[in-house]
Design an enzyme around this catalytic site. Structure first.
Site: not given
Ligand code: COA
Length: 387
Positions: A86, A335
């Site tokens: 990252c 990100h």
């Molecule tokens: N913050 C706010 N809303 C979020 C979100 C986030 N981080 N991620 C997804 N959403 C919302 C989507 O817009 C969607 O909204 P909607 O139903 O109104 O359309 C809903 O949540 C579901 O989205 P989805 O893509 O199915 O979520 P998910 O459960 O598959 O993923 C996380 C959610 C948090 C697990 C995922 O965003 C993630 O893994 N984030 C971290 C990424 C990471 O680790 N990066 C490296 C960092 S070191």
């Protein structure tokens, strides 16, 4: 003698779940960077290029620097991929500053890109997970959310806090993201929604996490002494610091302090002969809300535990004493791994030139960008100014 560097052009696509593929994203960001230069910079004047990417989302894991050369029309110049998870973007900018500083280049293109939303969840988890420790973390089932969840639990316990400060980071960054046309999320959230959201890795819920985003950003870096050949409003790189740490968090002395961030910050302030008080706003690596609190403390803007109080008191809001992540941060702006650090520099460029629109930090004169690889394994700190 080392020459100082300046950013003379910058561009960024929207971050989010986008239809465009990685090549198109790169083309768009690079075209914007060239378009932002007032004069004298065409593709033929670029003599070196760096690409920040973790591997285009697994799409082009090897030799991706050549894709930058192809898509930006600079084929022929040395093009190097920089991969520090990252923190790839921060390290790519640092490489450009070094190239300009040493006199080996006169105009350097830096681009960052990632295409993350079109791969299945399990594959993405693996592809992100390989940037963490393999033996002690990934093979034990720990994701990045899991590692940051452990860090957050420890931080809250050490300082006798509830999750409210984490929530305040999420609410503030969503509020800032709502003003940013390039942000993944342009949605204001209330503290109650953050608290009631599904848990991801306790105490972190959905709104404590950065999203999975596509996007690209690009910069044009020139020697400061020649910057005005390209633009009347250069943004100078006044200080740069970079450092690394043990990859596995269990090897480190402290779970709630990132030594790499501390070292990078001290180096950046020393190299620019600057005081913390000279900084107008911060762009910090809030991949999870706890990351923003750690950053404020590691970068020397708050003593341990105090970042939580500052955040709860509203001191890091866009219109307050020390604005943090006015673009929405990783939390709301998004990100796209390799593009993130380059996108932070893009924000500094816009803010310091007074062109950040509705999210403009009034009177911003100096910005600090902090980019972290994994859970603190690598970090860069870059200080930008217009003086
Ligand atoms: N913050 C706010 N809303 C979020 C979100 C986030 N981080 N991620 C997804 N959403 C919302 C989507 O817009 C969607 O909204 P909607 O139903 O109104 O359309 C809903 O949540 C579901 O989205 P989805 O893509 O199915 O979520 P998910 O459960 O598959 O993923 C996380 C959610 C948090 C697990 C995922 O965003 C993630 O893994 N984030 C971290 C990424 C990471 O680790 N990066 C490296 C960092 S070191």
């Amino acid at each position: 003698m080392v020459r100082r560097a300046a950013i003379v052009g910058a561009g960024q696509t929207r971050f989010g779940a986008l239809d465009a593929g990685p090549r198109e994203l790169l083309r768009t960001a690079v075209a914007q960077a060239f378009a932002s230069v007032d004069r004298g910079a065409d593709r033929a004047s670029v003599d070196s290029a760096f690409l920040a990417t973790l591997g285009f989302g697994g799409w082009q894991i090897g030799n991706s620097a050549a894709v930058l050369a192809e898509e930006s029309g600079v084929a022929g110049v040395p093009t190097t991929r920089v991969e520090n998870a990252c923190a790839s973007g921060g390290f790519a900018l640092r490489a450009a500053v070094d190239a300009v500083g040493s006199g080996s280049a006169e105009l350097v293109l830096v681009a960052g890109v990632e295409k993350m939303t079109d791969i299945p969840n399990a594959r993405r988890r693996y592809w992100l997970g390989v940037s963490g420790d393999t033996e002690w973390e990934r093979l034990a089932g720990l994701t990045f959310a899991g590692v940051y969840g452990l860090i957050a639990s420890r931080y809250l316990a050490e300082h006798h806090l509830g999750p409210e400060a984490l929530t305040a980071v999420a609410v503030k960054n969503h509020e800032n993201g709502a003003l940013n046309p390039n942000a993944h999320f342009r949605k204001v959230v209330k503290a109650e929604e953050v608290a009631a959201a599904p848990r991801v890795a306790d105490p972190l819920g959905l709104y404590d996490c950065c999203p999975v985003s596509d996007g690209a950003a690009a910069l044009l870096v020139a020697p400061a002494e020649h910057a005005r050949r390209f633009t009347d409003a250069p943004v100078y790189v006044e200080g740069v610091g970079a450092a690394s740490d043990y990859l596995a968090v269990q090897e480190r002395a402290d779970l709630t302090r990132f030594a790499a961030s501390r070292r990078a910050a001290d180096q950046a302030f020393r190299s620019g002969a600057l005081e913390r008080s000279a900084v107008s706003f911060l762009e910090v690596h809030d991949c999870f809300t706890i990351g923003e609190l750690l950053a404020l403390e590691d970068l020397g803007f708050a003593p341990p535990g105090e970042a939580a109080r500052m955040t709860l008191a509203g001191e890091t809001r866009r219109d307050a004493r020390l604005p943090v992540n006015p673009d929405g941060g990783l939390k709301a702006k998004g990100h796209p791994i390799g593009a993130t650090g380059v996108g932070q520099a893009y924000e500094a460029f816009c803010q310091l030139r007074g062109s950040a629109g509705a999210r403009q930090v009034p009177g911003a004169e100096r910005a600090l960008a902090h980019n972290v690889g994994g859970a603190g394994a690598t970090a860069t700190v870059t200080i930008f100014g217009v003086g």
